[in-house]
Design a protein around this motif. Structure first.
Motif, PDB file in Angstrom:
ATOM      1  N   TYR A  11       0.828  -1.217   0.000  1.00 56.68           N
ATOM      2  CA  TYR A  11       0.000   0.000   0.000  1.00 56.68           C
ATOM      3  C   TYR A  11       0.855   1.257   0.000  1.00 56.68           C
ATOM      4  N   LYS A  12       2.023   1.197   0.637  1.00 55.71           N
ATOM      5  CA  LYS A  12       2.914   2.361   0.622  1.00 55.71           C
ATOM      6  C   LYS A  12       3.318   2.702  -0.813  1.00 55.71           C
ATOM      7  N   GLN A  13       3.613   1.704  -1.595  1.00 60.76           N
ATOM      8  CA  GLN A  13       3.983   1.942  -2.987  1.00 60.76           C
ATOM      9  C   GLN A  13       2.804   2.503  -3.780  1.00 60.76           C
ATOM     10  N   LEU A  14       1.626   1.953  -3.547  1.00 61.59           N
ATOM     11  CA  LEU A  14       0.432   2.414  -4.262  1.00 61.59           C
ATOM     12  C   LEU A  14       0.031   3.823  -3.845  1.00 61.59           C
ATOM     13  N   LYS A  20      -5.407   7.379  -1.237  1.00 58.59           N
ATOM     14  CA  LYS A  20      -6.388   6.646  -0.421  1.00 58.59           C
ATOM     15  C   LYS A  20      -5.733   5.443   0.265  1.00 58.59           C
ATOM     16  N   TYR A  21      -4.610   4.979  -0.294  1.00 59.12           N
ATOM     17  CA  TYR A  21      -3.936   3.830   0.311  1.00 59.12           C
ATOM     18  C   TYR A  21      -3.281   4.195   1.642  1.00 59.12           C
ATOM     19  N   TYR A  22      -2.992   5.473   1.873  1.00 59.82           N
ATOM     20  CA  TYR A  22      -2.519   5.874   3.199  1.00 59.82           C
ATOM     21  C   TYR A  22      -3.603   5.568   4.242  1.00 59.82           C
ATOM     22  N   ALA A  23      -4.857   5.860   3.876  1.00 59.62           N
ATOM     23  CA  ALA A  23      -5.960   5.579   4.789  1.00 59.62           C
ATOM     24  C   ALA A  23      -6.104   4.076   5.018  1.00 59.62           C
ATOM     25  N   ALA A  39      -2.649   6.775  13.301  1.00 60.87           N
ATOM     26  CA  ALA A  39      -2.782   8.230  13.227  1.00 60.87           C
ATOM     27  C   ALA A  39      -1.796   8.819  12.227  1.00 60.87           C
ATOM     28  N   VAL A  40      -0.581   8.282  12.199  1.00 58.60           N
ATOM     29  CA  VAL A  40       0.432   8.780  11.267  1.00 58.60           C
ATOM     30  C   VAL A  40      -0.064   8.678   9.828  1.00 58.60           C
ATOM     31  N   TYR A  41      -0.670   7.549   9.497  1.00 55.03           N
ATOM     32  CA  TYR A  41      -1.080   7.347   8.096  1.00 55.03           C
ATOM     33  C   TYR A  41      -2.416   8.014   7.783  1.00 55.03           C
ATOM     34  N   TYR A  42      -3.278   8.148   8.760  1.00 61.70           N
ATOM     35  CA  TYR A  42      -4.496   8.936   8.515  1.00 61.70           C
ATOM     36  C   TYR A  42      -4.132  10.396   8.258  1.00 61.70           C
ATOM     37  N   LYS A  43      -3.125  10.893   8.989  1.00 62.88           N
ATOM     38  CA  LYS A  43      -2.671  12.263   8.752  1.00 62.88           C
ATOM     39  C   LYS A  43      -2.076  12.407   7.358  1.00 62.88           C
ATOM     40  N   LYS A  44      -1.312  11.402   6.924  1.00 63.95           N
ATOM     41  CA  LYS A  44      -0.764  11.435   5.568  1.00 63.95           C
ATOM     42  C   LYS A  44      -1.893  11.465   4.535  1.00 63.95           C
ATOM     43  N   ALA A  45      -2.920  10.668   4.780  1.00 67.04           N
ATOM     44  CA  ALA A  45      -4.069  10.655   3.859  1.00 67.04           C
ATOM     45  C   ALA A  45      -4.718  12.032   3.805  1.00 67.04           C
ATOM     46  N   ILE A  46      -4.922  12.642   4.976  1.00 67.92           N
ATOM     47  CA  ILE A  46      -5.542  13.970   5.039  1.00 67.92           C
ATOM     48  C   ILE A  46      -4.679  15.007   4.322  1.00 67.92           C
ATOM     49  N   ASP A  47      -3.372  14.936   4.554  1.00 72.78           N
ATOM     50  CA  ASP A  47      -2.464  15.888   3.921  1.00 72.78           C
ATOM     51  C   ASP A  47      -2.479  15.770   2.395  1.00 72.78           C
ATOM     52  N   ASN A  48      -2.937  14.610   1.921  1.00 74.03           N
ATOM     53  CA  ASN A  48      -2.990  14.389   0.471  1.00 74.03           C
ATOM     54  C   ASN A  48      -4.421  14.398  -0.062  1.00 74.03           C
ATOM     55  N   GLY A  49      -5.320  15.026   0.713  1.00 80.18           N
ATOM     56  CA  GLY A  49      -6.661  15.273   0.198  1.00 80.18           C
ATOM     57  C   GLY A  49      -7.704  14.210   0.471  1.00 80.18           C
ATOM     58  N   SER A  51     -10.251  12.629   3.072  1.00 82.06           N
ATOM     59  CA  SER A  51     -10.892  13.065   4.315  1.00 82.06           C
ATOM     60  C   SER A  51     -11.187  11.868   5.220  1.00 82.06           C
ATOM     61  N   VAL A  52     -10.353  11.703   6.236  1.00 84.48           N
ATOM     62  CA  VAL A  52     -10.538  10.608   7.205  1.00 84.48           C
ATOM     63  C   VAL A  52     -10.397  11.169   8.629  1.00 84.48           C
ATOM     64  N   TYR A  53     -11.013  12.325   8.853  1.00 84.72           N
ATOM     65  CA  TYR A  53     -10.904  12.959  10.170  1.00 84.72           C
ATOM     66  C   TYR A  53     -11.581  12.138  11.262  1.00 84.72           C
ATOM     67  N   GLU A  54     -12.678  11.473  10.913  1.00 83.36           N
ATOM     68  CA  GLU A  54     -13.347  10.660  11.931  1.00 83.36           C
ATOM     69  C   GLU A  54     -12.434   9.537  12.418  1.00 83.36           C
ATOM     70  N   LYS A  55     -11.786   8.876  11.483  1.00 81.56           N
ATOM     71  CA  LYS A  55     -10.871   7.797  11.856  1.00 81.56           C
ATOM     72  C   LYS A  55      -9.681   8.330  12.641  1.00 81.56           C
ATOM     73  N   LEU A  56      -9.180   9.490  12.233  1.00 83.94           N
ATOM     74  CA  LEU A  56      -8.076  10.103  12.983  1.00 83.94           C
ATOM     75  C   LEU A  56      -8.519  10.407  14.409  1.00 83.94           C
ATOM     76  N   GLY A  57      -9.730  10.961  14.550  1.00 84.50           N
ATOM     77  CA  GLY A  57     -10.246  11.243  15.885  1.00 84.50           C
ATOM     78  C   GLY A  57     -10.349   9.994  16.740  1.00 84.50           C
ATOM     79  N   GLU A  58     -10.735   8.889  16.123  1.00 83.74           N
ATOM     80  CA  GLU A  58     -10.864   7.641  16.875  1.00 83.74           C
ATOM     81  C   GLU A  58      -9.520   7.169  17.418  1.00 83.74           C
TER      82      GLU A  58
END
Length: 218
Positions: A11-14, A20-23, A39-49, A51-58
């Motif tokens: 997934y890192k390569q993709l 979306k693979y960060y999420a 949290a690290v990878y949800y933040k990466k997903a968010i930084d790249n557009g 939206s996974v704020y709910e999962k990050l909050g969890e």
């Protein structure tokens, strides 16, 4: 079958071309209860557009970092992430990381239910029924509870038919036995077989209808 670590590397390569693979990496870490890396990878997903704020909050909630969780939910709500509205509402309803505010809870639960969240509609019904935010008019609380329980039902929460039927059966002001029966039958027709007991109670109790043992024991 790939191991979790193999999936993560794939997934890192993709994710280089498809963020979306960060999420999805975050999801894998969540499944392993590794909330820090999730949290690290949800933040990466968010930084790249993505939206996974709910999962990050969890991830913060699981680590008892409630203020950070609330901030993530609020940020997601501001960006229109549907699941975050219910999470913000829950925080305001219960004073979770913020001062308890039932009016704000109502506002955010309504927004969540507008997005089609059945649980948010049920929670809003419960809020009106149990916490009675309209202090000057008890009946208005019950009417609002019914309104949102019915919304929850039509959004797919068939078990809420039991709550609706109970109110119509027992509320002194709004009692309507026929409506109670109709709602019990609606829920039963969609698979909530526990409502057989509620219907039996109605038909075998002449406080509500003339006793009908055939229906009550059917």
């Amino acid at each position: 079958m790939d191991t979790v670590n193999e999936k993560i590397e794939k997934y890192k390569q993709l994710a280089v071309k498809k963020p979306k693979y960060y999420a999805l990496i975050g999801d894998l870490y969540m499944d392993e209860a590794d909330f820090v890396n999730a949290a690290v990878y949800y933040k990466k997903a968010i930084d790249n557009g993505v939206s996974v704020y709910e999962k990050l909050g969890e991830t913060f909630d699981y680590r008892h970092q409630y203020k950070k969780a609330f901030d993530a939910y609020m940020k997601g709500a501001e960006k229109g992430e549907s699941g975050c509205f219910a999470s913000v509402a829950y925080c305001y309803q219960n004073g979770h990381a913020v001062k308890k505010d039932l009016q704000k809870a109502i506002e955010y639960y309504e927004k969540a239910s507008d997005f089609g969240a059945a649980l948010a509609a049920r929670n809003l019904g419960d809020l009106y029924y149990f916490e009675t935010p309209i202090k000057e008019n008890e009946t208005e609380n019950i009417k609002n509870a019914l309104k949102f329980y019915e919304r929850a039902f039509y959004l797919g929460d068939i078990q809420v038919a039991k709550k609706i039927g109970f109110i119509y059966l027992n509320d002194e002001t709004l009692q309507d036995v026929q409506k109670a029966i109709e709602w019990y039958e609606k829920g039963l027709s969609l698979g909530d077989y526990s409502l057989n007991f509620d219907l039996a109670y109605v038909y075998l109790n002449d406080r509500f209808v003339p006793s009908d043992y055939e229906k009550g024991l059917n």
